[in-house]
Scaffold this motif. Structure first.
Motif, PDB file in Angstrom:
ATOM      1  N   CYS A 179       0.824  -1.219   0.000  1.00  0.00           N
ATOM      2  CA  CYS A 179       0.000   0.000   0.000  1.00  0.00           C
ATOM      3  C   CYS A 179       0.854   1.263   0.000  1.00  0.00           C
ATOM      4  N   GLY A 210      -2.829   3.484  -2.688  1.00  0.00           N
ATOM      5  CA  GLY A 210      -3.878   2.791  -1.960  1.00  0.00           C
ATOM      6  C   GLY A 210      -4.958   2.256  -2.875  1.00  0.00           C
ATOM      7  N   LEU A 211      -5.384   3.076  -3.840  1.00  0.00           N
ATOM      8  CA  LEU A 211      -6.405   2.629  -4.777  1.00  0.00           C
ATOM      9  C   LEU A 211      -5.881   1.499  -5.665  1.00  0.00           C
ATOM     10  N   CYS A 261      -4.498  -1.572  -2.815  1.00  0.00           N
ATOM     11  CA  CYS A 261      -5.180  -1.943  -1.576  1.00  0.00           C
ATOM     12  C   CYS A 261      -6.692  -1.686  -1.616  1.00  0.00           C
ATOM     13  N   SER A 262      -7.250  -1.547  -2.821  1.00  0.00           N
ATOM     14  CA  SER A 262      -8.701  -1.340  -2.908  1.00  0.00           C
ATOM     15  C   SER A 262      -9.444  -2.647  -3.140  1.00  0.00           C
ATOM     16  N   GLY A 322      -7.763  -2.436  -9.438  1.00  0.00           N
ATOM     17  CA  GLY A 322      -7.097  -1.281  -8.846  1.00  0.00           C
ATOM     18  C   GLY A 322      -6.978  -0.135  -9.842  1.00  0.00           C
ATOM     19  N   ALA A 344     -10.280   1.536 -10.198  1.00  0.00           N
ATOM     20  CA  ALA A 344     -10.571   2.410  -9.054  1.00  0.00           C
ATOM     21  C   ALA A 344      -9.848   3.742  -9.176  1.00  0.00           C
ATOM     22  N   ALA A 391     -11.905   7.419  -9.630  1.00  0.00           N
ATOM     23  CA  ALA A 391     -11.735   8.440  -8.594  1.00  0.00           C
ATOM     24  C   ALA A 391     -11.625   9.845  -9.182  1.00  0.00           C
TER      25      ALA A 391
END
Length: 407
Positions: A48, A362-363, A366-367, A374, A377, A381
């Motif tokens: 992450c 993070g996206l 770790c999403s 990922g 995401a 965003a």
């Protein structure tokens, strides 16, 4: 029709120096952005946090902007730019040492110090605005930004060529970045931009920061610059991870980033002319549309063509959005307010870019799900922030339909 006034020789020299600085010193930025997350992946124990080196780079720029702007206001642009090259040199050497000894915290420190140069690089466009007036001002800004085209052509290939030159990957890339700073520092010896005159006792020092932010033009210019830069960084930071994660080689990631940076700066040869012809607001709006299109292309698939198409549209959107917002901002303050406005603008912009670069990792990692989810995401965003900037432009058009200058 009257002929435009001739451009003074000193002005031409200053703009030439600034273009060369953008071209040569700017080459380190795509190099570091290409390898930063990959270097983080080598040293970080938590996936992450692999984009944290990029986050620290931008955080360094954010926290540097206020005091560097004040320094330039007092000591002149040349001094500020030389401080930037010193920070870039120390940062790149520290990052190379971090990779050599295997220290993630040391890599983060080096990234933060490199952010000092990134902040100074951002002031090149303002220096161009300082040295000219009238219709040539947006063109001068645009020409300086166009110098980034050369940096796009030499930066990623140079970084890739030396990435494996040492036993530890990417040490050579950071050493090359340090050398670029040392060589590029000599350019600023030819810069001759007068320091702003000291205000007379009792003279009007201009508006406070809160008063400046209450100006619709300044507020919307900052919002659009913030969104354009933050979304570009959000997607670009994850791109090497996505390209490699989808099975393509690291060299392919470098080519995608190189195409992206070319798209960021190549339009600058005519962006200033478009702003002079159609107005800054219109060009910013086109930039936001390009950013939205970039997200759409990225969501259509993860073939190499999708990465190239999305990142080139992303670069074009950044160019129109960011240069347009800079031009809008440069006409909305007085000379006495210059340092205050520019430092505040870059601090806010790079503060948001810092959050975007951290969120990118993070996206991406770790999403939940795989690399494709990922990447999806990351691109989804973008939507709420594009809506924010688009709404701000519409509000400005309603509040200031005639584009009044200091409002």
């Amino acid at each position: 029709m009257t002929n435009p006034a001739p451009i003074p020789a000193k002005t031409k020299r200053n703009v030439t120096v600034l273009v060369a600085a953008q071209a040569i010193l700017g080459a380190q930025m795509p190099m570091i952005f290409t390898v930063g997350a990959l270097a983080g992946g080598i040293l970080s124990s938590n996936p992450c946090f692999v984009t944290l080196p990029i986050t620290m780079l931008v955080f360094g720029s954010m926290t540097t902007a206020p005091w560097l702007s004040s320094l330039m206001q007092v000591a002149g642009r040349r001094t500020g730019f030389l401080v930037g090259t010193l920070g870039g040199t120390l940062g790149a050497l520290t990052a190379a040492l971090a990779l050599w000894v295997g220290s993630f915290p040391l890599l983060l420190l080096g990234s933060y110090l490199s952010g000092i140069y990134m902040s100074a690089n951002g002031f090149l466009r303002f220096a161009a605005a300082d040295t000219v007036e009238g219709d040539f001002q947006p063109k001068a800004i645009s020409y300086v930004m166009a110098g980034g085209l050369v940096s796009a052509l030499i930066g990623p290939p140079l970084g890739t060529a030396v990435a494996e030159s040492y036993a530890v990957p990417f040490v050579g890339t950071y050493l090359a970045a340090a050398a670029i700073n040392v060589v590029g520092a000599f350019l600023f010896l030819g810069l001759d931009i007068p320091r702003p005159p000291k205000p007379e006792p009792g003279a009007d020092g201009g508006r406070t920061r809160m008063q400046l932010l209450s100006s619709p033009t300044i507020l919307v210019a900052i919002i659009c610059a913030m969104v354009s830069y933050a979304l570009m960084n959000l997607v670009m930071t994850s791109t090497p991870l996505a390209v490699v994660g989808c099975g393509f080689a690291t060299s392919s990631a470098g080519l995608v980033v190189s195409a992206h940076v070319i798209a960021m700066y190549a339009p600058s040869f005519f962006t200033g002319h478009l702003i002079a012809r159609f107005g800054a607001r219109t060009i910013v709006a086109v930039g936001l549309a390009c950013l939205a299109a970039a997200g759409g292309v990225a969501l259509m698939g993860v073939e190499l063509a999708n990465f190239f198409g999305a990142l080139m549209l992303l670069g074009l959107g950044w160019n129109f959005g960011f240069i347009g917002a800079t031009s809008l901002l440069s006409k909305a303050h007085t000379a006495a307010e210059r340092g205050r406005v520019q430092g505040m603008n870059d601090s806010i912009v790079f503060g948001c870019v810092t959050v975007a670069s951290l969120a990118s990792g993070g996206l991406m990692n770790c999403s939940g799900g795989d690399v494709i989810q990922g990447w999806t995401a990351v691109n989804l965003a973008m939507l709420p922030f594009l809506a924010l900037a688009g709404g701000a432009l519409i509000w400005l058009a309603v509040m200031r339909p005639n584009g009044s200058r200091f409002s």
